[in-house]
Design a protein around this motif. Structure first.
Motif, PDB file in Angstrom:
ATOM      1  N   LEU A 162      37.148  43.111  55.498  1.00 13.84           N
ATOM      2  CA  LEU A 162      36.880  44.357  54.784  1.00 13.84           C
ATOM      3  C   LEU A 162      35.515  44.232  54.116  1.00 13.84           C
ATOM      4  O   LEU A 162      35.252  43.256  53.399  1.00 13.84           O
ATOM      5  N   ASN A 163      34.667  45.205  54.392  1.00 15.76           N
ATOM      6  CA  ASN A 163      33.350  45.141  53.763  1.00 15.76           C
ATOM      7  C   ASN A 163      33.415  45.732  52.366  1.00 15.76           C
ATOM      8  O   ASN A 163      33.718  46.895  52.178  1.00 15.76           O
ATOM      9  N   LEU A 164      33.150  44.870  51.398  1.00 20.62           N
ATOM     10  CA  LEU A 164      33.243  45.266  50.008  1.00 20.62           C
ATOM     11  C   LEU A 164      31.925  44.931  49.309  1.00 20.62           C
ATOM     12  O   LEU A 164      31.556  43.759  49.215  1.00 20.62           O
ATOM     13  N   LEU A 199      41.074  38.922  44.835  1.00 20.85           N
ATOM     14  CA  LEU A 199      39.809  39.169  44.140  1.00 20.85           C
ATOM     15  C   LEU A 199      39.931  38.711  42.699  1.00 20.85           C
ATOM     16  O   LEU A 199      41.001  38.847  42.088  1.00 20.85           O
ATOM     17  N   VAL A 200      38.843  38.160  42.184  1.00 17.41           N
ATOM     18  CA  VAL A 200      38.864  37.702  40.790  1.00 17.41           C
ATOM     19  C   VAL A 200      37.686  38.318  40.040  1.00 17.41           C
ATOM     20  O   VAL A 200      36.529  38.190  40.473  1.00 17.41           O
ATOM     21  N   LEU A 258      32.532  39.804  40.101  1.00 24.52           N
ATOM     22  CA  LEU A 258      33.695  39.877  40.983  1.00 24.52           C
ATOM     23  C   LEU A 258      33.535  38.800  42.048  1.00 24.52           C
ATOM     24  O   LEU A 258      32.475  38.683  42.666  1.00 24.52           O
ATOM     25  N   LYS A 259      34.610  37.997  42.246  1.00 17.76           N
ATOM     26  CA  LYS A 259      34.518  36.883  43.190  1.00 17.76           C
ATOM     27  C   LYS A 259      35.617  36.948  44.247  1.00 17.76           C
ATOM     28  O   LYS A 259      36.650  37.584  44.054  1.00 17.76           O
ATOM     29  N   PRO A 290      32.755  32.744  46.594  1.00 19.48           N
ATOM     30  CA  PRO A 290      31.442  33.316  46.277  1.00 19.48           C
ATOM     31  C   PRO A 290      31.522  34.615  45.478  1.00 19.48           C
ATOM     32  O   PRO A 290      32.544  35.295  45.484  1.00 19.48           O
ATOM     33  N   ILE A 291      30.408  34.931  44.829  1.00 17.34           N
ATOM     34  CA  ILE A 291      30.310  36.159  44.054  1.00 17.34           C
ATOM     35  C   ILE A 291      30.143  37.354  44.996  1.00 17.34           C
ATOM     36  O   ILE A 291      29.329  37.321  45.917  1.00 17.34           O
ATOM     37  N   ILE A 292      30.917  38.396  44.762  1.00 16.61           N
ATOM     38  CA  ILE A 292      30.834  39.611  45.584  1.00 16.61           C
ATOM     39  C   ILE A 292      29.956  40.655  44.894  1.00 16.61           C
ATOM     40  O   ILE A 292      29.144  41.329  45.497  1.00 16.61           O
ATOM     41  N   LEU A 293      30.142  40.771  43.583  1.00 15.72           N
ATOM     42  CA  LEU A 293      29.374  41.777  42.820  1.00 15.72           C
ATOM     43  C   LEU A 293      29.083  41.273  41.404  1.00 15.72           C
ATOM     44  O   LEU A 293      29.989  40.817  40.714  1.00 15.72           O
TER      45      LEU A 293
END
Lengths: 288, 115
Positions: free
Chosen positions: A3-5, A271-272, A278-279, A285-288
């Motif tokens: 899923l692209n987030l 998700l954390v 947001l990881k 890894p960090i997403i946002l």
């Protein structure tokens, strides 16, 4: 499935866990993610197996709202768990977040993990679906010793648990709850206090204490005739868990599960949000 | 999930609670939580004839099965009585029983592999 987030390819579970020996489970009709929110890193307890205790979090409420909003556009958020540190040390922020979630989408299941510091307040909060109360021993003195603080008694829990939404989470620790006899005693004690939901969890290898005191649930052979195994789950080679029912002599039923994560870093769809970023998982890894 | 083990567990629960209302309430929770399956509950209904459990499953099949089970009991009794008239030694093998593992063909099918 991927899923692209926010430009990041997040792996999301598209098949459920294998049930009762199946290698792989059924296709998940509506894939979802679970979000873990570290609302506070500080903790008033001193559990030797914990590595998450830290400094105060400068929690970004607006970023939390943004994540909730944006993620929901892409995929169903099944559950949001508040963790820490001890989440109730930042009580106002916690309540604000819970209220926001329920206003946004009341179907999202909300969980607060706690050592019980403000258990009575949590029990009265209408926006919490489940309170995961850490309780690592049935004996009050032993339990307080593990936490290094005064924890709620079973009488407190019984009095406050009006909505019956308290779930006890017990870490399996060598020298504490580490054998069948103590595990059954634990279940026997909780059954007397109207608690019917318990989880026994193996420690993760996060420090020396954990490495030395880890107990794998599968090493505890359950032979007690009052225990019924209901389901056995596994997810690839990442984790395994088992559901049971315990029947007390008075006819109280306690459902309990055991969980053992072999590769906690590979949990999919977790998700954390640590208050700032947001990881992908707790260590990903960090997403946002 | 082993149906036979579930039935034994539920029978033990029924005996320890000694209260049909509480038993029904507990069964309801266990079904909601998917901790036990309907087949086990169906057998418990047959064993204890608990009417309050029928609507929980919302399954007309149960009523049908119960009727069939009763008919099988009657048939079995007729056979036993007939045989008893012919040979007194055979009269001890009565098929009318509340044991889920009894000779009722329904019971045998339902707990296949469980005994």
């Amino acid at each position: 499935m991927k899923l692209n987030l926010f430009g990041y390819d997040l792996l999301v579970k598209d098949t459920s866990c294998g049930l009762n020996g199946e290698c792989i489970g059924k296709k998940i009709e509506e894939p979802h993610v679970n979000l873990y929110v570290r609302i506070e890193n500080r903790c008033n307890a001193n559990c030797p197996f914990c590595k998450f205790k830290g400094e105060q979090v400068d929690f970004d409420f607006y970023k939390f709202y943004y994540i909730l909003h944006e993620v929901s556009k892409k995929i169903k958020i099944n559950k949001i768990s508040f963790t820490g540190g001890e989440p109730t040390l930042n009580y106002t922020q916690l309540i604000n977040c819970l209220s926001l979630i329920k206003q946004f989408n009341s179907d999202i299941f909300t969980v607060v993990n706690t050592n019980g510091s403000r258990l009575q307040d949590l029990c009265m909060c209408p926006d919490i679906d489940s309170i995961a109360l850490s309780r690592h021993h049935y004996n009050q003195v032993e339990n307080d010793k593990i936490f290094g603080i005064k924890t709620p008694t079973f009488d407190n829990i019984k009095e406050w648990n009006e909505n019956k939404n308290i779930h006890l989470s017990c870490n399996l620790i060598k020298g504490k709850i580490d054998n069948e006899e103590d595990l059954i005693e634990y279940l026997h004690v909780v059954s007397q206090y109207n608690i019917n939901d318990v989880g026994f969890v193996s420690l993760m290898n996060v420090n020396d204490f954990c490495n030395e005191h880890k107990v794998d649930f599968s090493d505890i052979k359950i032979t007690n005739p009052d225990v019924l195994i209901t389901k056995d789950w596994n997810y690839k080679d990442v984790c395994k868990c088992r559901n049971h029912l315990y029947l007390s002599d008075k006819g109280n039923v306690v459902k309990f599960y055991s969980r053992y994560a072999t590769k906690p870093s590979e949990s999919e769809g977790m998700l954390v949000f640590d208050g700032n970023v947001l990881k992908d998982g707790f260590t990903g890894p960090i997403i946002l | 999930m082993n149906v036979s083990d579930q039935v034994k567990f539920l029978m033990k629960l029924y005996e320890r609670l000694n209260n049909t209302e509480l038993f029904v309430k507990q069964i309801k929770l266990l079904i909601q939580d998917e901790q036990i399956n309907e087949e086990a509950v169906q057998l418990v209904i047959l064993i204890y004839d608990i009417k309050q459990l029928y609507h929980l499953l919302n399954n007309s099949l149960i009523a049908e099965r119960k009727k069939k089970y009763k008919q099988e009991q009657i048939n079995a009794k007729l056979i036993t009585d007939t045989l008893a008239g012919l040979d007194t030694r055979r009269s001890t093998t009565s098929s009318v029983s509340y044991d889920p593992c009894s000779s009722s063909s329904y019971s045998r099918r339902s707990i296949r592999g469980g005994c």
